[in-house]
Design an enzyme around this catalytic site. Structure first.
Site, short mmCIF file in Angstrom:
data_model
loop_
_atom_site.label_atom_id
_atom_site.label_comp_id
_atom_site.label_asym_id
_atom_site.label_seq_id
_atom_site.Cartn_x
_atom_site.Cartn_y
_atom_site.Cartn_z
CB SER A 4 33.26 -0.21 44.48
OG SER A 4 34.63 -0.37 44.88
CG ASP A 46 35.75 -2.04 42.71
OD1 ASP A 46 35.86 -0.76 41.94
OD2 ASP A 46 36.12 -1.50 43.95
#
Length: 736
Positions: A69, A215
């Protein structure tokens, strides 16, 4: 002789043995490889930069990086050869509010798309395809995020094996179909970083190698195992994960959903931390109230990272190199030198029903010129602004010694046709109110030249129906034709003076057929001419016996020129809007009587910080003849001489000057809030000879407003001369 031969053989064996011993000693002295594992955590990830700055100051080399991320963004940029200070500068420069808004800036949209703002339809659209009505896969497709990451990684765009970057690198994402961890160590660096930070429901998944990636936080938020697999002997793990909420903070559905995600993340982080050895170093910055979305606190998070790095300096210095060795490391891992090449060709990977020449004309990049990132991004924004694409991406490639740009366009998977709804509400809290609900179906593209067919219906106080075709005549959409038919039914009140109640109320129904041909001038202007034909009737709804029902016919030529560079039609902060419209009714076109009208409008906005000054002037005049009831100028109502009733003034001529000041009290892409005031001078006159500055009516308004997803919403209070005053709740477009 034998003794001499044995002596020489002994010396040779001794030298070989000595060399092997020396080589073994060198191998033993070789420093351990250091890997950096960077966790996800949104804006909190800026703390990674502060810690990396400390590592640089302590002369600690980094041989491998794995990130998830936001950790993948910081790690990827650093691995590409940027210094920590450069990464910090880039993150600070990003307008994160803008990143979470795919829609192109209004000045970059075509005049056709700007004109959509004149409708009161909500911003959100439902897609329509062969499979039915669908929602987009996420709030944001990540179009602007794509462009930012692509620009930042262009110097290493030719490298598709991340082991060949200045620092070997891997990003961690998750396959949303299976929940599996996906380690990205090759391909397009910008897409790998984007996939790792594609927060589910917020950002659309990224499709890579047949997988839908999101993510990686729920799969492996602190990728210690990944960086160890890359070859690291010692790992520096930085965990900036958002802490779980306490019991008393779980006070809503969204909080509970966030907590569930946080639990998944914290569990995989804990599992990764357990694998650390005594030689590894775990750093957990205390980021306090800095939230995942707190991108306005990036500098603060960087400083927290620096402070935390200094707190563990005694552990880190064990990994420091001497100055000479570190300078050699820096030299070996320096950023690739890259210069903008000359663009030899532009090619389109066109996954849409549009003619490729339409894409080429709108992209408008000239070959034979040095690569211009700003020009490419502007062209991409124009293409995306056509409103039929899910994503528009580009790659800079080298083929047979020539540099080219490949533009990939992906049509909306949920359908390019759309359904929109809208709400229009006006109330002055005295019993005078109106309410309209609208629905529109837009077929786009109607053909390969990006034609458009829109049909709309309006329910409420003002009934209406419209169907219209808008057809560009060339791939660049310089020329166009439009044709439509509409029907409307409106209540029109007639007043004899300011202080009185309405003398009569007519219900005016009209059927219109209109056609036009026009010319778009870049993205900032439009000229069109056309013919309109009306038939209608006006029935007395309220009024004495002196008021009678009547029918009317109208037909006229019209011409209109518009220049529009406003950044926002409802709460503008910059730009200007100018328009002039000429109407010429003729009996030969079916009009009951001959008349000519002209309507002028000018407005501009200028901002200083969060404050904005908006000035506008509108003037309309019936040059000769008398316009019919349905075509008279009207004033009165919110922001149109507030304090007076809606459309209380009616006549053949009008003028209105406005000076407004608004202050942005709450910044948000989704729901910005403004407070301000408006002063106005204006009037309506029946005869041209009556026009005078001495009989202008003054009005002042204070308001608080918000640019909501369903349209601009205002709560205001207005006072006009003669003791007229009113409070307003208004949902719709009041200014222009």
């Amino acid at each position: 002789m034998t003794r001499l031969f044995l002596s020489l053989l002994f010396l040779a064996l001794f030298n070989v043995t000595t060399s092997f011993v020396s080589l073994a000693a060198e191998v033993q002295k070789e420093r351990p490889k250091i890997g950096l594992a960077l966790s996800g955590g949104g804006a909190r990830g800026a703390a990674h930069i502060g810690i990396i700055q400390v590592l640089e100051e302590l002369r600690i080399p980094i041989d491998y990086i794995a990130g998830t991320s936001m950790g993948s963004i910081v790690g990827g940029l650093y691995a590409s050869g940027m210094s920590s200070d450069e990464v910090a500068q880039q993150l600070e420069n990003i307008d994160w509010d803008d990143v979470f808004n795919d829609k192109p800036s209004r000045p970059e949209r075509s005049q056709r798309r700007k004109s959509d703002d004149l409708l009161y339809l909500a911003k959100g659209k439902l897609g329509v395809s062969d499979t039915g009505v669908q929602l987009p896969s996420a709030v944001v497709q990540g179009q602007k995020f794509d462009l930012i990451l692509k620009a930042l990684t262009l110097p290493v765009a030719s490298i598709d094996d991340f082991d060949l970057l200045p620092i070997p690198y891997s990003a961690v994402a998750m396959d949303i179909a299976t929940g599996e961890e996906v380690v990205l160590s090759s391909g397009d660096l910008s897409l790998a970083m984007h996939a790792s930070m594609a927060i589910p429901a917020a950002f659309a998944p990224i499709e890579l190698d047949g997988r839908l990636l999101v993510d990686g936080g729920s799969a492996n938020n602190l990728p210690i195992s990944v960086v160890r697999e890359m070859g690291a002997d010692i790992i520096i793990a930085i965990d900036i994960s958002t802490p779980l909420l306490k019991k008393d903070e779980l006070n809503g559905a969204l909080a509970v959903i966030d907590q569930l995600t946080g639990i998944l993340t914290s569990r995989n982080v804990a599992a990764q931390v357990k694998t650390l050895s005594e030689n590894d170093i775990l750093i957990v910055p205390e980021l306090g109230t800095i939230s995942t979305m707190g991108f306005d606190r990036v500098l603060e998070a960087i400083e927290v990272g620096r402070v935390t790095g200094r707190e563990v300096e005694s552990e880190l210095t064990k990994l420091s190199l001497d100055d000479a060795s570190y300078q050699k490391y820096v030299s070996d891992h320096s950023r690739f030198k890259w210069q903008e090449p000359v663009v030899d060709f532009v090619r389109f990977d066109n996954n849409s029903s549009l003619n490729e020449e339409v894409l080429r004309q709108h992209f408008a990049i000239t070959t034979g010129q040095p690569l211009d990132i700003n020009a490419i991004e502007s062209g991409i924004e124009v293409l995306y602004g056509l409103d039929i694409f899910q994503t528009v991406r580009y790659d800079v490639v080298n083929e047979n010694g020539k540099t080219g740009i490949i533009v990939n366009t992906q049509q909306k998977a949920w359908g390019t046709d759309s359904i929109q709804s809208g709400l229009e509400l006006s109330s002055d809290f005295t019993g005078q109110s109106s309410f309209n609900l609208g629905f529109a179906y837009t077929k786009l593209p109607f053909n390969s030249l990006n034609g458009e067919w829109r049909t709309a219906i309006q329910l409420g106080e003002d009934l209406g129906f419209l169907t219209e075709i808008y057809q560009p005549l060339d791939p660049a959409a310089r020329y166009f034709v439009s044709a439509g038919i509409s029907w409307s039914n409106q209540d029109v009140r007639l007043f004899s003076d300011l202080g009185s109640r309405a003398d009569a109320e007519y219900e005016v129904g009209k059927l219109e057929l209109r056609t036009a041909i026009g010319r778009n001038i870049g993205k900032w202007g439009e000229i069109r001419i056309g013919i309109s034909r009306f038939i209608g009737e006006a029935d007395v709804a309220v009024g004495g016996p002196t008021f009678e029902n009547f029918d009317f016919d109208d037909g006229y030529f019209f011409g209109r020129a518009t220049v529009d560079t406003l950044d926002n039609l409802y709460f503008p902060r910059s730009g200007y809007l100018s328009s002039v419209k000429w109407t010429s009714a003729r009996e030969t076109l079916g009009a009951d009587s001959k008349y000519d009208q002209i309507l002028l409008g000018m407005a501009g906005a200028k901002s200083w910080g969060d404050g904005t000054l908006i000035t506008s002037l509108r003037y309309g005049s019936t040059l000769d003849g008398d316009s019919a009831l349905h075509n008279r100028y009207r004033l009165g109502g919110f922001m149109n001489l507030s304090g007076l009733e809606k459309n209380q003034l009616s006549g053949q001529h009008f003028g209105l000057i406005s000076l407004a000041y608004q202050y942005r009290v709450y910044r948000s892409q989704l729901f910005p809030v403004y407070a301000g005031g408006v002063v106005q001078l204006g009037n309506i006159w029946e005869e041209k000879s009556d026009i005078s500055a001495s009989n202008l009516i003054g009005s002042s308004t204070v308001f608080i407003g918000a640019d909501t997803p369903i349209g601009p919403l205002y709560l205001g209070y207005g006072v006009a001369e003669g003791g007229n005053k009113a409070a307003y709740l208004f949902l719709g477009q009041p200014f222009f």
